[in-house]
Design a protein around this motif. Sequence first.
Motif, PDB file in Angstrom:
ATOM      1  N   ALA A   7      50.589 -57.029  67.338  1.00  0.00           N
ATOM      2  CA  ALA A   7      50.355 -55.919  68.266  1.00  0.00           C
ATOM      3  C   ALA A   7      50.318 -54.589  67.517  1.00  0.00           C
ATOM      4  O   ALA A   7      49.456 -53.740  67.770  1.00  0.00           O
ATOM      5  N   LEU A   8      51.246 -54.415  66.580  1.00  0.00           N
ATOM      6  CA  LEU A   8      51.260 -53.181  65.786  1.00  0.00           C
ATOM      7  C   LEU A   8      50.001 -53.060  64.925  1.00  0.00           C
ATOM      8  O   LEU A   8      49.455 -51.973  64.755  1.00  0.00           O
ATOM      9  N   LEU A   9      49.555 -54.179  64.384  1.00  0.00           N
ATOM     10  CA  LEU A   9      48.327 -54.173  63.590  1.00  0.00           C
ATOM     11  C   LEU A   9      47.126 -53.785  64.452  1.00  0.00           C
ATOM     12  O   LEU A   9      46.278 -52.991  64.025  1.00  0.00           O
ATOM     13  N   LEU A  10      47.057 -54.302  65.654  1.00  0.00           N
ATOM     14  CA  LEU A  10      45.962 -53.953  66.559  1.00  0.00           C
ATOM     15  C   LEU A  10      46.003 -52.463  66.922  1.00  0.00           C
ATOM     16  O   LEU A  10      44.957 -51.802  66.971  1.00  0.00           O
ATOM     17  N   VAL A  11      47.187 -51.941  67.156  1.00  0.00           N
ATOM     18  CA  VAL A  11      47.318 -50.512  67.457  1.00  0.00           C
ATOM     19  C   VAL A  11      46.870 -49.685  66.259  1.00  0.00           C
ATOM     20  O   VAL A  11      46.132 -48.699  66.400  1.00  0.00           O
ATOM     21  N   LEU A  12      47.306 -50.086  65.074  1.00  0.00           N
ATOM     22  CA  LEU A  12      46.911 -49.379  63.859  1.00  0.00           C
ATOM     23  C   LEU A  12      45.398 -49.412  63.672  1.00  0.00           C
ATOM     24  O   LEU A  12      44.779 -48.383  63.364  1.00  0.00           O
ATOM     25  N   LEU A  13      44.781 -50.551  63.868  1.00  0.00           N
ATOM     26  CA  LEU A  13      43.331 -50.664  63.737  1.00  0.00           C
ATOM     27  C   LEU A  13      42.607 -49.803  64.779  1.00  0.00           C
ATOM     28  O   LEU A  13      41.593 -49.170  64.479  1.00  0.00           O
ATOM     29  N   GLY A  14      43.139 -49.788  65.989  1.00  0.00           N
ATOM     30  CA  GLY A  14      42.541 -48.951  67.026  1.00  0.00           C
ATOM     31  C   GLY A  14      42.622 -47.475  66.679  1.00  0.00           C
ATOM     32  O   GLY A  14      41.660 -46.721  66.873  1.00  0.00           O
ATOM     33  N   LEU A  15      43.751 -47.041  66.138  1.00  0.00           N
ATOM     34  CA  LEU A  15      43.894 -45.637  65.745  1.00  0.00           C
ATOM     35  C   LEU A  15      42.970 -45.295  64.570  1.00  0.00           C
ATOM     36  O   LEU A  15      42.384 -44.211  64.529  1.00  0.00           O
ATOM     37  N   GLN A  16      42.858 -46.208  63.619  1.00  0.00           N
ATOM     38  CA  GLN A  16      41.963 -45.979  62.487  1.00  0.00           C
ATOM     39  C   GLN A  16      40.511 -45.880  62.948  1.00  0.00           C
ATOM     40  O   GLN A  16      39.760 -45.045  62.467  1.00  0.00           O
ATOM     41  N   TYR A  17      40.142 -46.748  63.871  1.00  0.00           N
ATOM     42  CA  TYR A  17      38.783 -46.698  64.411  1.00  0.00           C
ATOM     43  C   TYR A  17      38.533 -45.334  65.050  1.00  0.00           C
ATOM     44  O   TYR A  17      37.501 -44.707  64.811  1.00  0.00           O
ATOM     45  N   HIS A  18      39.478 -44.881  65.850  1.00  0.00           N
ATOM     46  CA  HIS A  18      39.324 -43.582  66.519  1.00  0.00           C
ATOM     47  C   HIS A  18      39.254 -42.459  65.491  1.00  0.00           C
ATOM     48  O   HIS A  18      38.478 -41.507  65.639  1.00  0.00           O
ATOM     49  N   LEU A  19      40.040 -42.543  64.421  1.00  0.00           N
ATOM     50  CA  LEU A  19      40.047 -41.512  63.390  1.00  0.00           C
ATOM     51  C   LEU A  19      38.703 -41.431  62.675  1.00  0.00           C
ATOM     52  O   LEU A  19      38.173 -40.345  62.455  1.00  0.00           O
ATOM     53  N   TRP A  20      38.130 -42.546  62.298  1.00  0.00           N
ATOM     54  CA  TRP A  20      36.933 -42.538  61.476  1.00  0.00           C
ATOM     55  C   TRP A  20      35.631 -42.534  62.274  1.00  0.00           C
ATOM     56  O   TRP A  20      34.637 -41.989  61.830  1.00  0.00           O
ATOM     57  N   VAL A  21      35.603 -43.142  63.446  1.00  0.00           N
ATOM     58  CA  VAL A  21      34.349 -43.327  64.169  1.00  0.00           C
ATOM     59  C   VAL A  21      34.326 -42.574  65.490  1.00  0.00           C
ATOM     60  O   VAL A  21      33.261 -42.300  66.027  1.00  0.00           O
ATOM     61  N   GLY A  22      35.463 -42.189  66.016  1.00  0.00           N
ATOM     62  CA  GLY A  22      35.526 -41.576  67.339  1.00  0.00           C
ATOM     63  C   GLY A  22      34.817 -40.235  67.409  1.00  0.00           C
ATOM     64  O   GLY A  22      34.368 -39.676  66.402  1.00  0.00           O
ATOM     65  N   ASP A  23      34.716 -39.690  68.618  1.00  0.00           N
ATOM     66  CA  ASP A  23      34.001 -38.436  68.849  1.00  0.00           C
ATOM     67  C   ASP A  23      34.602 -37.266  68.079  1.00  0.00           C
ATOM     68  O   ASP A  23      33.891 -36.375  67.632  1.00  0.00           O
ATOM     69  N   ASP A  24      35.906 -37.237  67.942  1.00  0.00           N
ATOM     70  CA  ASP A  24      36.564 -36.154  67.222  1.00  0.00           C
ATOM     71  C   ASP A  24      37.099 -36.636  65.882  1.00  0.00           C
ATOM     72  O   ASP A  24      38.066 -36.095  65.359  1.00  0.00           O
ATOM     73  N   GLY A  25      36.457 -37.601  65.287  1.00  0.00           N
ATOM     74  CA  GLY A  25      36.940 -38.220  64.058  1.00  0.00           C
ATOM     75  C   GLY A  25      36.491 -37.484  62.808  1.00  0.00           C
ATOM     76  O   GLY A  25      35.937 -36.381  62.842  1.00  0.00           O
ATOM     77  N   ALA A  26      36.719 -38.128  61.699  1.00  0.00           N
ATOM     78  CA  ALA A  26      36.427 -37.548  60.400  1.00  0.00           C
ATOM     79  C   ALA A  26      34.935 -37.264  60.233  1.00  0.00           C
ATOM     80  O   ALA A  26      34.549 -36.256  59.629  1.00  0.00           O
ATOM     81  N   ARG A  27      34.082 -38.117  60.770  1.00  0.00           N
ATOM     82  CA  ARG A  27      32.640 -37.913  60.653  1.00  0.00           C
ATOM     83  C   ARG A  27      32.227 -36.595  61.315  1.00  0.00           C
ATOM     84  O   ARG A  27      31.424 -35.832  60.777  1.00  0.00           O
TER      85      ARG A  27
END
Length: 64
Positions: A7-27
Motif C-alpha cells: 500500500a505504501l509503495l502504491l501511494v509512493l508511486l501515485g505521488l511520483q506520478y503526480h510529481l512528474w506527469v501531473g498538471d502542476d508537475g515538474a514538466r
Amino acid sequence: MRILAAALLLVLLGLQYHLWVGDDGAREVWRLHAAVRAQRTENRALAERNAQLAAEVRDLKEGL
C-alpha cells in the motif's frame, strides 16, 4: 506487513506520478522556466529598442 508495504509503495508511486506527469508537475515547471527565459530575452530586446527610440526623440527635440 506485506500488505502495508504494498500500500505504501502504491501511494509512493501515485505521488511520483503526480510529481512528474501531473498538471502542476515538474514538466509544467520546466515549461514555465522556458517561457520566462523567452520573455526576458524579448524584454531585453524591447528595452534596447526603447532606448534607441528615446535617443532619437531626444535628438529630434534638441535638433542635433
